[in-house]
Scaffold this motif. Structure first.
Motif, short mmCIF file in Angstrom:
data_model
loop_
_atom_site.label_atom_id
_atom_site.label_comp_id
_atom_site.label_asym_id
_atom_site.label_seq_id
_atom_site.Cartn_x
_atom_site.Cartn_y
_atom_site.Cartn_z
N SER A 1 -27.02 -16.56 5.67
CA SER A 1 -26.51 -17.85 6.09
C SER A 1 -26.05 -18.66 4.89
O SER A 1 -26.38 -18.35 3.73
CB SER A 1 -27.61 -18.63 6.82
OG SER A 1 -28.65 -18.99 5.92
N ASP B 1 -18.61 -17.51 10.97
CA ASP B 1 -18.79 -17.64 12.42
C ASP B 1 -19.98 -16.82 12.92
O ASP B 1 -20.79 -17.32 13.71
CB ASP B 1 -17.52 -17.19 13.14
CG ASP B 1 -17.65 -17.30 14.64
OD1 ASP B 1 -17.53 -18.42 15.17
OD2 ASP B 1 -17.87 -16.26 15.30
N LEU C 1 -23.32 -18.26 12.57
CA LEU C 1 -23.48 -19.53 13.29
C LEU C 1 -23.36 -20.75 12.36
O LEU C 1 -23.89 -21.82 12.65
CB LEU C 1 -24.80 -19.57 14.06
CG LEU C 1 -25.04 -18.42 15.05
CD1 LEU C 1 -26.37 -18.60 15.78
CD2 LEU C 1 -23.88 -18.30 16.04
N THR C 2 -22.68 -20.55 11.25
CA THR C 2 -22.38 -21.67 10.35
C THR C 2 -21.18 -22.43 10.90
O THR C 2 -20.19 -21.82 11.33
CB THR C 2 -22.06 -21.14 8.94
OG1 THR C 2 -23.20 -20.44 8.43
CG2 THR C 2 -21.69 -22.27 8.00
N LEU C 3 -21.26 -23.73 10.89
CA LEU C 3 -20.16 -24.57 11.38
C LEU C 3 -19.23 -24.96 10.23
O LEU C 3 -19.69 -25.14 9.09
CB LEU C 3 -20.71 -25.83 12.04
CG LEU C 3 -21.61 -25.62 13.25
CD1 LEU C 3 -22.19 -26.95 13.72
CD2 LEU C 3 -20.86 -24.91 14.37
N PRO C 4 -17.94 -25.12 10.51
CA PRO C 4 -17.05 -25.59 9.45
C PRO C 4 -17.53 -26.87 8.80
O PRO C 4 -17.42 -27.04 7.57
CB PRO C 4 -15.72 -25.80 10.20
CG PRO C 4 -15.76 -24.80 11.30
CD PRO C 4 -17.20 -24.77 11.74
N ALA C 5 -18.11 -27.77 9.59
CA ALA C 5 -18.60 -29.03 9.02
C ALA C 5 -19.69 -28.80 7.98
O ALA C 5 -19.83 -29.60 7.05
CB ALA C 5 -19.13 -29.93 10.14
N ASP C 6 -20.45 -27.71 8.14
CA ASP C 6 -21.49 -27.41 7.15
C ASP C 6 -20.89 -27.12 5.78
O ASP C 6 -21.49 -27.43 4.75
CB ASP C 6 -22.32 -26.20 7.60
CG ASP C 6 -23.04 -26.43 8.92
OD1 ASP C 6 -23.35 -27.60 9.22
OD2 ASP C 6 -23.27 -25.44 9.64
N PRO D 1 -12.58 -20.82 14.63
CA PRO D 1 -12.13 -22.21 14.41
C PRO D 1 -11.43 -22.35 13.04
O PRO D 1 -11.89 -23.08 12.16
CB PRO D 1 -13.42 -23.01 14.48
CG PRO D 1 -14.46 -22.06 13.98
CD PRO D 1 -14.05 -20.69 14.48
N ALA E 1 -10.30 -25.95 11.64
CA ALA E 1 -11.41 -26.75 11.12
C ALA E 1 -11.93 -26.17 9.81
O ALA E 1 -12.25 -26.92 8.87
CB ALA E 1 -12.53 -26.82 12.15
N LEU E 2 -12.00 -24.85 9.73
CA LEU E 2 -12.48 -24.21 8.51
C LEU E 2 -11.52 -24.46 7.35
O LEU E 2 -11.93 -24.80 6.23
CB LEU E 2 -12.65 -22.71 8.76
CG LEU E 2 -13.11 -21.86 7.58
CD1 LEU E 2 -14.45 -22.36 7.05
CD2 LEU E 2 -13.23 -20.40 7.99
#
Length: 262
Positions: free
Chosen positions: A133, A159, A162-167, A214, A217-218
């Motif tokens: 992660s 992806d 489960l890492t979000l672009p915002a992270d 996404p 966003a990324l």
């Protein structure tokens, strides 16, 4: 527009000289090379250096240093040595060692070895490794603490972990000298099925905008103008374009079309 580099994974059945020539034929700005330290020879270095000079393509990265329990650090350092001889800017590393302290210690040793080479030592995270992660990767890099350490992100691994672009927006910019880029199906493989994870990563990637990741966003959280290594491992592309240059051209055109729309 971001400079784009042909990742060696797009043309995995071809050697370094063919990969470099494919990058030129496809219209890429840069190229990346796969360096197997157990089979790489001085002759191969000379041939790759000549091909890079003939094409005037910068070498964005060499790969892969795969840290494992009991790793032969001499072999790992050879990848850096080859990259340095060829003028690479980065070396890609992953770790299958569950001991994060050991992973950090080995990455630090590699960073020290890379001093003066002009190369960054980039750790890639993903569920196919033990650094699964973004949080784990940043923790390891904090422990490494060397200025040559870096983080490499790949959209499919972002992806699937489960890492979000915002992270990623919170990652220090100095840790991101470049990034990989691709699209992929929205459906994620079973995280308990290692075979499915590998098939997903080496056969099922898609051209930018043709999958379900996404990417917009990324892309927006990456540093502006960052070089993008187009890591598009795809059985469909390999089957459709057996010629390395034609495959590279198809990938470069699709990538630039996607980038132009951002």
């Amino acid at each position: 527009m971001n400079p784009i580099s042909l990742a060696s994974g797009v043309v995995p059945e071809f050697g370094p000289v063919e990969t470099i020539r494919a990058a030129l034929a496809g219209g890429f700005d840069q190229v990346g090379l796969w360096v197997d330290p157990e089979t790489w020879t001085n002759t191969r270095t000379r041939e790759a250096r000549t091909a890079l000079a003939d094409t005037a393509l910068p070498l964005l990265d060499v790969e892969v240093i795969w840290i494992q329990p009991g790793s032969d650090m001499g072999l790992h350092k050879k990848v850096i040595d080859v990259g340095a001889e060829l003028g690479a800017k980065n070396v890609l590393c992953v770790s299958s060692d569950p001991d994060m302290a050991q992973t950090a210690a080995r990455l630090h040793e590699l960073c020290v070895h890379a001093e003066g080479s002009g190369m960054r030592v980039a750790l890639e995270f993903g569920i196919f490794t033990e650094v699964k992660s973004l949080t784990m990767a940043l923790s390891v890099l904090d422990a490494v603490g060397h200025p040559l350490r870096a983080l490499l992100i790949d959209p499919i691994h972002v992806d699937r972990s489960l890492t979000l672009p915002a992270d990623l927006a919170h990652v220090p910019r100095e840790l991101l000298p470049y990034a990989q880029f691709c699209d992929a199906p929205a459906a994620r493989p079973d995280p308990a099925d290692f075979g499915a994870i590998i098939t997903d990563a080496i056969d099922l990637r898609a051209q930018c905008g043709e999958g379900g990741l996404p990417l917009d966003a990324l892309y927006k959280v990456l540093p502006p103008g960052i070089p993008l290594s187009i890591e598009l491992r795809s059985k469909a592309l390999r089957d459709a374009f057996p010629d390395a240059g034609e495959r590279a051209k198809a990938v470069a055109e699709a990538t630039r079309q996607w980038l132009a729309g951002r």
